[in-house]
Design a protein around this motif. Structure first.
Motif, PDB file in Angstrom:
ATOM      1  N   PRO A  89     -16.556  12.261  47.842  1.00  0.00           N
ATOM      2  CA  PRO A  89     -16.544  12.848  46.528  1.00  0.00           C
ATOM      3  C   PRO A  89     -15.018  12.740  45.670  1.00  0.00           C
ATOM      4  O   PRO A  89     -14.038  13.577  46.097  1.00  0.00           O
ATOM      5  CB  PRO A  89     -16.988  14.303  46.160  1.00  0.00           C
ATOM      6  CG  PRO A  89     -16.538  14.873  47.797  1.00  0.00           C
ATOM      7  CD  PRO A  89     -16.414  13.694  48.687  1.00  0.00           C
ATOM      8  N   LEU A  90     -14.884  11.923  44.900  1.00  0.00           N
ATOM      9  CA  LEU A  90     -13.536  11.734  44.057  1.00  0.00           C
ATOM     10  C   LEU A  90     -13.597  12.496  42.866  1.00  0.00           C
ATOM     11  O   LEU A  90     -14.321  12.688  42.238  1.00  0.00           O
ATOM     12  CB  LEU A  90     -13.070  10.354  43.880  1.00  0.00           C
ATOM     13  CG  LEU A  90     -13.206   9.412  44.867  1.00  0.00           C
ATOM     14  CD1 LEU A  90     -12.635   7.999  44.473  1.00  0.00           C
ATOM     15  CD2 LEU A  90     -12.235   9.804  46.030  1.00  0.00           C
ATOM     16  N   ARG A  91     -12.442  13.141  42.539  1.00  0.00           N
ATOM     17  CA  ARG A  91     -12.215  13.850  41.439  1.00  0.00           C
ATOM     18  C   ARG A  91     -11.811  13.269  40.008  1.00  0.00           C
ATOM     19  O   ARG A  91     -10.948  12.561  39.817  1.00  0.00           O
ATOM     20  CB  ARG A  91     -10.954  15.021  41.485  1.00  0.00           C
ATOM     21  CG  ARG A  91     -10.831  16.101  40.640  1.00  0.00           C
ATOM     22  CD  ARG A  91      -9.483  16.799  40.599  1.00  0.00           C
ATOM     23  NE  ARG A  91      -9.080  17.324  42.082  1.00  0.00           N
ATOM     24  CZ  ARG A  91      -9.577  18.472  42.467  1.00  0.00           C
ATOM     25  NH1 ARG A  91     -10.441  19.354  41.828  1.00  0.00           N
ATOM     26  NH2 ARG A  91      -9.101  18.782  43.832  1.00  0.00           N
ATOM     27  N   HIS A  92     -12.657  13.506  39.335  1.00  0.00           N
ATOM     28  CA  HIS A  92     -12.558  13.059  37.914  1.00  0.00           C
ATOM     29  C   HIS A  92     -11.633  13.727  37.113  1.00  0.00           C
ATOM     30  O   HIS A  92     -11.333  14.849  37.631  1.00  0.00           O
ATOM     31  CB  HIS A  92     -13.999  12.917  37.134  1.00  0.00           C
ATOM     32  CG  HIS A  92     -13.933  12.059  35.881  1.00  0.00           C
ATOM     33  ND1 HIS A  92     -13.548  12.377  34.735  1.00  0.00           N
ATOM     34  CD2 HIS A  92     -14.228  10.604  35.746  1.00  0.00           C
ATOM     35  CE1 HIS A  92     -13.660  11.323  33.640  1.00  0.00           C
ATOM     36  NE2 HIS A  92     -14.169  10.390  34.574  1.00  0.00           N
ATOM     37  N   ASN A 132       3.273   7.453  53.160  1.00  0.00           N
ATOM     38  CA  ASN A 132       3.411   8.832  53.040  1.00  0.00           C
ATOM     39  C   ASN A 132       2.218   9.496  52.298  1.00  0.00           C
ATOM     40  O   ASN A 132       2.080  10.518  51.991  1.00  0.00           O
ATOM     41  CB  ASN A 132       4.743   8.844  52.132  1.00  0.00           C
ATOM     42  CG  ASN A 132       5.926   8.630  52.910  1.00  0.00           C
ATOM     43  OD1 ASN A 132       6.214   8.990  54.033  1.00  0.00           O
ATOM     44  ND2 ASN A 132       6.830   8.031  52.053  1.00  0.00           N
ATOM     45  N   GLY A 133       1.111   8.678  52.330  1.00  0.00           N
ATOM     46  CA  GLY A 133       0.030   9.042  51.507  1.00  0.00           C
ATOM     47  C   GLY A 133      -0.020   9.253  50.160  1.00  0.00           C
ATOM     48  O   GLY A 133      -0.713   9.866  49.362  1.00  0.00           O
ATOM     49  N   LEU A 134       1.019   8.531  49.424  1.00  0.00           N
ATOM     50  CA  LEU A 134       1.068   8.309  47.995  1.00  0.00           C
ATOM     51  C   LEU A 134       0.263   7.335  47.533  1.00  0.00           C
ATOM     52  O   LEU A 134       0.528   6.107  48.033  1.00  0.00           O
ATOM     53  CB  LEU A 134       2.626   8.323  47.651  1.00  0.00           C
ATOM     54  CG  LEU A 134       3.291   9.549  48.197  1.00  0.00           C
ATOM     55  CD1 LEU A 134       4.658   9.389  47.669  1.00  0.00           C
ATOM     56  CD2 LEU A 134       2.854  10.949  47.575  1.00  0.00           C
ATOM     57  N   VAL A 180      -7.517   0.895  46.038  1.00  0.00           N
ATOM     58  CA  VAL A 180      -6.154   1.639  45.997  1.00  0.00           C
ATOM     59  C   VAL A 180      -5.480   1.327  47.088  1.00  0.00           C
ATOM     60  O   VAL A 180      -5.839   1.342  48.160  1.00  0.00           O
ATOM     61  CB  VAL A 180      -6.604   3.289  45.692  1.00  0.00           C
ATOM     62  CG1 VAL A 180      -5.349   4.057  45.794  1.00  0.00           C
ATOM     63  CG2 VAL A 180      -7.552   3.362  44.708  1.00  0.00           C
ATOM     64  N   VAL A 181      -4.124   1.230  46.677  1.00  0.00           N
ATOM     65  CA  VAL A 181      -3.088   1.169  47.715  1.00  0.00           C
ATOM     66  C   VAL A 181      -2.271   2.468  48.089  1.00  0.00           C
ATOM     67  O   VAL A 181      -1.812   2.853  47.120  1.00  0.00           O
ATOM     68  CB  VAL A 181      -1.928  -0.002  47.445  1.00  0.00           C
ATOM     69  CG1 VAL A 181      -0.808  -0.386  48.502  1.00  0.00           C
ATOM     70  CG2 VAL A 181      -2.777  -1.202  47.351  1.00  0.00           C
ATOM     71  N   ILE A 182      -2.435   2.851  49.420  1.00  0.00           N
ATOM     72  CA  ILE A 182      -1.443   4.217  49.728  1.00  0.00           C
ATOM     73  C   ILE A 182      -0.554   3.878  50.815  1.00  0.00           C
ATOM     74  O   ILE A 182      -0.850   3.090  51.714  1.00  0.00           O
ATOM     75  CB  ILE A 182      -2.862   5.120  50.416  1.00  0.00           C
ATOM     76  CG1 ILE A 182      -3.868   5.105  49.224  1.00  0.00           C
ATOM     77  CG2 ILE A 182      -2.083   6.611  50.612  1.00  0.00           C
ATOM     78  CD1 ILE A 182      -5.003   6.115  49.687  1.00  0.00           C
ATOM     79  N   ASP A 183       0.540   4.233  50.361  1.00  0.00           N
ATOM     80  CA  ASP A 183       1.794   3.998  51.488  1.00  0.00           C
ATOM     81  C   ASP A 183       1.491   4.987  52.669  1.00  0.00           C
ATOM     82  O   ASP A 183       0.755   5.841  52.865  1.00  0.00           O
ATOM     83  CB  ASP A 183       3.116   4.052  50.784  1.00  0.00           C
ATOM     84  CG  ASP A 183       3.281   5.535  50.131  1.00  0.00           C
ATOM     85  OD1 ASP A 183       2.596   6.557  50.560  1.00  0.00           O
ATOM     86  OD2 ASP A 183       4.349   5.747  49.413  1.00  0.00           O
ATOM     87  N   ARG A 219      -4.365  12.303  48.454  1.00  0.00           N
ATOM     88  CA  ARG A 219      -5.520  13.498  48.711  1.00  0.00           C
ATOM     89  C   ARG A 219      -5.906  14.043  47.621  1.00  0.00           C
ATOM     90  O   ARG A 219      -6.961  14.953  47.639  1.00  0.00           O
ATOM     91  CB  ARG A 219      -5.157  14.472  49.910  1.00  0.00           C
ATOM     92  CG  ARG A 219      -5.985  15.549  50.408  1.00  0.00           C
ATOM     93  CD  ARG A 219      -5.005  16.275  51.595  1.00  0.00           C
ATOM     94  NE  ARG A 219      -4.789  15.353  52.451  1.00  0.00           N
ATOM     95  CZ  ARG A 219      -5.367  14.983  53.556  1.00  0.00           C
ATOM     96  NH1 ARG A 219      -6.883  15.627  53.567  1.00  0.00           N
ATOM     97  NH2 ARG A 219      -5.320  14.416  54.512  1.00  0.00           N
ATOM     98  N   ALA A 220      -4.899  14.120  46.605  1.00  0.00           N
ATOM     99  CA  ALA A 220      -5.399  15.111  45.312  1.00  0.00           C
ATOM    100  C   ALA A 220      -6.516  14.416  44.746  1.00  0.00           C
ATOM    101  O   ALA A 220      -7.048  15.109  43.799  1.00  0.00           O
ATOM    102  CB  ALA A 220      -3.970  15.135  44.378  1.00  0.00           C
ATOM    103  N   LEU A 221      -6.799  13.271  44.900  1.00  0.00           N
ATOM    104  CA  LEU A 221      -7.852  12.337  44.232  1.00  0.00           C
ATOM    105  C   LEU A 221      -9.351  12.805  44.836  1.00  0.00           C
ATOM    106  O   LEU A 221     -10.363  12.467  44.391  1.00  0.00           O
ATOM    107  CB  LEU A 221      -7.782  10.884  44.412  1.00  0.00           C
ATOM    108  CG  LEU A 221      -6.503  10.291  43.456  1.00  0.00           C
ATOM    109  CD1 LEU A 221      -6.565   8.865  43.395  1.00  0.00           C
ATOM    110  CD2 LEU A 221      -6.507  10.752  42.035  1.00  0.00           C
ATOM    111  N   VAL A 222      -9.543  13.598  45.927  1.00  0.00           N
ATOM    112  CA  VAL A 222     -10.532  13.708  46.757  1.00  0.00           C
ATOM    113  C   VAL A 222     -10.961  15.452  46.487  1.00  0.00           C
ATOM    114  O   VAL A 222      -9.888  16.118  46.429  1.00  0.00           O
ATOM    115  CB  VAL A 222     -10.458  13.473  48.438  1.00  0.00           C
ATOM    116  CG1 VAL A 222     -11.629  13.918  49.067  1.00  0.00           C
ATOM    117  CG2 VAL A 222      -9.980  12.213  48.473  1.00  0.00           C
TER     118      VAL A 222
END
Length: 800
Positions: free
Chosen positions: A77-80, A23-25, A18-21, A50-53
């Motif tokens: 723990p990532l959010r499914h 700004n955390g997007l 995963v590539v995160i810029d 951060r929403a994926l965690v």
């Protein structure tokens, strides 16, 4: 078989990115990352990473350490998409600009990779067996400490495993590893021997297991080998095999020579390069060997030898030679007590032999080690066995001593059984031969010769016999028989039957009547026997008359006789086969044939035919035909019966094992010439006595037997008078001249003439007494229509 291409190892399976810029997007992610969290490929692009965690407050209680850090990263723990947590190992890598690259691996895949790595590290760290990783050039890339301790980590990278011979398919270790890498097929538990380079050390037996290795792209990249020392397991299995073979195959033989040869064949090359067995002379003869040996003084013979690398050396004592003198020593006492003598120094072995002149012929050249034991059974020293190592540099040890002791203890018992069997066999043969008639005999009817070969091997002496019995009026009875079974019981039964045949023959019974009486005797013997079913015999009885040149034959379950005529033609006499003796309830039939003088009549037992069958694998009929052809070829003009018999049995005499006796009786028939015969027929009148006396006197004078005229007149007068008194019908008188003078008087009466003691007041009863005093033999026999009274008078020394 095609081997499927392996998949990449676990760290490359299921990797997500995963590539995160700055700004955390989330700006990019891989398709595998979307699939792992259950989203469409573009569903989360532009959303905060951060929403994926799963937030800490929402994380479920788990086992301690489940979300702890891992080398170079940590487990998050990532959010499914459906809300549950997916444990993923995550590592953040800064990008050369702005943002970060997040690499992830599912925790399950990480655990599998960790386990595989841990297994590899544990295997290479253990020190119990040799584990090595070979590169494609067969050099060791990584190895457990045991590999280095075994000396396989050489300076030039050469692995002795690659030269290990005798592996699966006859390949060396290097060839087997190359096969594993090329084919992709593993090899499990392939045994081979690593030769020791240290003098005096044993070679080692290893079990090799090999499997192919692959690189990250799935290409062959070497092989993993596991080498386990199975020397003791191999030696234990070999020892058990040797003891088993000694018990089953060697100790069960009943021949001393065969047992000795089987023993050296067993010991070489299993235990050494050379082996020899020496046996006491008494053992070979079936006698009683010594209980204690005071040295060797010409009483032991080398019976069997074996060399693993060629013929037995000429400079050593050969098989069949007597051992030279060896002085007495404490070693003999140790051997007699069952101790195995282990000598790993050539000089020490020579010292045991006394360092005398016998040493060069007893000690092999380049001897490195020797081991020996005595063959002791039931307290008797039967012999010795010696095993030598020449090319095998390893010394004998305690395990070898226990193995040899185990083997010789079993073989010695078997050899003692063979010795005792030899003694009993010789006694049986001596008894059998003593019960048989003279080998050769000559009578007016035939010249006879008999041959008897006892059974060899485990069967023992059988109950075959032959006989040639002189009968009245110059006739001869020819007999062969075969008793069921072997050993002394069969010999005893044979003796009883032969005696019975001689007794019944003296009664001048016909062949059928004689076999009937003999059958009754076997019935009574069966009733007395412990095992009646084993009592029985076959018999052939033939009577040849040289006057009319005819032969009467009857068979009790026996083979047909063969005859070779003077012109060389040979045939079997087609005798009606009767039941075997002991069957009972069936009559015997007489076959009568004419046999020209000079013919060779052959009677035999089935051992001759069965020996022919074993030698040629022919059917019974073909074997009979082959024996008949050989008999015809042997019975040439002028050949003696002994020469004919030897040629007939030559193929079977040299056979190593005969499970049955072989008996052959040969008879060359003769005939009484017409000039030596005279016969008359008289009516039953008183004048017959004077007329018979007158004709007999004239015939004797013509033959030049004047010295017998007086006695013969009295004999003829008495016999013709008795015929007139007790019989009716014509009276026959016949004279036959040969080595004896035969007088015969035939009448129609069936009454038995008896010799009795006349009293002083009796007017008669002295005639037969007078006949008995004037002749050498007399008797009577019955015919189809009456009886014949016969007498014999010797004419030796009488001119004629």
């Amino acid at each position: 078989m095609a081997v499927p291409r392996p998949e990449p190892p676990a760290p490359l399976n299921g990797v997500v990115a995963v590539v995160i810029d700055e700004n955390g997007l989330v700006t990019h992610w891989t398709r595998s990352a979307a699939q792992l969290l259950g989203h469409e490929p573009d569903a989360v692009l532009g959303t905060p990473a951060r929403a994926l965690v799963v937030p800490p407050s929402a994380r479920p209680l788990t086992r301690t350490g489940e979300y702890s850090g891992a080398p170079g990263g940590r487990i998050l723990p990532l959010r499914h998409r459906d809300g549950h947590a997916v444990p993923v190992w995550v590592r953040l890598l800064p990008l050369a600009g702005a943002g970060v690259l997040a690499l992830g691996l599912p925790a399950a895949a990480l655990t599998a990779w960790s386990d595989e790595t841990a297994v590899g590290r544990a295997l290479l760290a253990q020190d119990l067996w040799q584990l090595a990783v070979h590169d494609p050039d067969l050099r060791i890339r990584q190895a457990s400490p045991a590999v280095g301790r075994a000396g396989r980590l050489t300076a030039d990278g050469h692995d002795p495993l690659c030269t290990m011979p005798g592996l699966e398919g006859g390949r060396t270790g290097g060839e087997l590893l190359r096969y594993v890498m090329d084919s992709g097929e593993p090899v499990v538990d392939a045994s081979g021997v690593l030769r020791s380079e240290t003098p005096g050390s044993h070679d080692l037996v290893y079990s090799l297991t090999a499997a192919p290795l692959y690189d990250l792209s799935g290409r062959p990249d070497g092989a993993l080998t596991s080498l386990v020392d199975v020397t003791e397991r191999y030696r234990s299995a070999r020892r058990l095999d040797l003891v088993y073979r000694a018990t089953r195959s060697i100790s069960g033989s009943l021949e001393v020579e065969r047992t000795a040869q089987d023993l050296v064949d067993l010991l070489v090359p299993s235990m050494g390069d050379l082996a020899a067995v020496e046996i006491a002379e008494a053992t070979l003869r079936g006698g009683e060997p010594p209980r204690s040996v005071e040295g060797v003084h010409g009483d032991f013979r080398r019976l069997a030898v074996k060399h693993a690398h060629g013929p037995w050396p000429e400079e050593l004592i050969q098989a069949g030679e007597m051992l030279p003198d060896i002085p007495n020593g404490p070693g003999f006492r140790d051997l007699e007590r069952g101790k195995v003598l282990v000598v790993n120094e050539p000089d020490a072995y020579a010292a045991i032999l006394g360092n005398g002149p016998a040493v060069p012929r007893m000690v092999p050249e380049d001897l490195s080690a020797s081991i020996g034991a005595a063959l002791v059974a039931r307290g008797l020293v039967l012999g010795y066995v010696q095993v030598y190592r020449v090319r095998q540099a390893a010394p004998f040890d305690g395990q070898d001593a226990k193995l040899l002791q185990e083997i010789v203890s079993r073989v010695a018992l078997g050899m003692d059984n063979a010795r005792r069997y030899t003694r009993e066999h010789r006694m049986s043969v001596m008894l059998q031969n003593s019960l048989l008639p003279p080998v050769s005999r000559s009578t007016a009817a035939a010249e006879t010769a008999g041959i008897y070969l006892s059974a060899e091997g485990d069967a023992g002496v059988g109950g075959d016999w032959f006989d040639a019995v002189p009968l009245s009026s110059l006739r001869t009875a020819l007999v062969v028989g075969d008793v069921i079974g072997h050993g002394l019981p069969a010999t005893a039964t044979m003796a009883r039957l032969r005696t019975a045949v001689q007794t019944l023959s003296d009664l001048d019974l016909g062949p059928d009547e004689l076999l009937t009486r003999l059958d009754d005797l076997v019935h009574r013997m069966a009733e007395e026997a412990e095992h009646p079913d084993t009592m029985g015999a076959s018999c052939l009885y033939a009577v040849y008359d040289p006057v009319d040149r005819r032969c009467q034959v009857a068979s009790a379950g026996h083979l047909m006789p063969a005859v070779v005529h003077p012109d060389g033609t040979a045939r079997f006499i087609d005798v009606a086969p009767g039941p075997g003796l002991g069957v009972g309830g069936m009559p015997f039939e007489v076959t009568e044939v004419e046999i020209p003088p000079g013919s060779v009549l052959a009677l035999y037992t089935n051992g001759l035919i069965e020996a022919e069958r074993r030698g040629t694998s022919a059917s019974f009929e073909d074997a009979e035909a082959a024996v008949l052809r050989r008999l015809a070829e042997a019975a040439g003009p002028g050949r003696s019966l002994d020469a004919i018999g030897e040629e007939l049995i030559a193929p079977v005499r040299s056979a190593p094992h005969r499970p049955d006796d072989i008996t052959v009786l040969l008879a060359r028939t003769r005939a009484i010439p017409a000039t030596s015969l005279a016969a008359w027929q008289f009516p039953a009148r008183p004048t017959a006595v004077a007329l018979a006396r007158e004709l007999v006197t004239g015939q004797l004078t013509e033959w030049g037997l004047d010295a017998l005229v007086f006695s013969t007149e009295l004999v003829i007068s008495e016999l013709v008078t008795n015929a007139l008194r007790y019989a009716r019908g014509p009276i026959g008188v016949r004279l036959v001249r040969d080595q004896v003078l035969v007088c015969e008087v035939t009448d129609s009466s069936n009454s038995q003439p008896r010799l009795r003691q006349a009293r002083d007041t009796d007017e008669g009863g002295r005639g037969l007494f007078l006949v008995a005093q004037l002749t050498t033999r007399w008797g009577s026999r019955y015919g189809p229509t009456g009886k014949t009274v016969w007498t014999e008078q010797a004419i030796e020394g009488v001119e004629g």
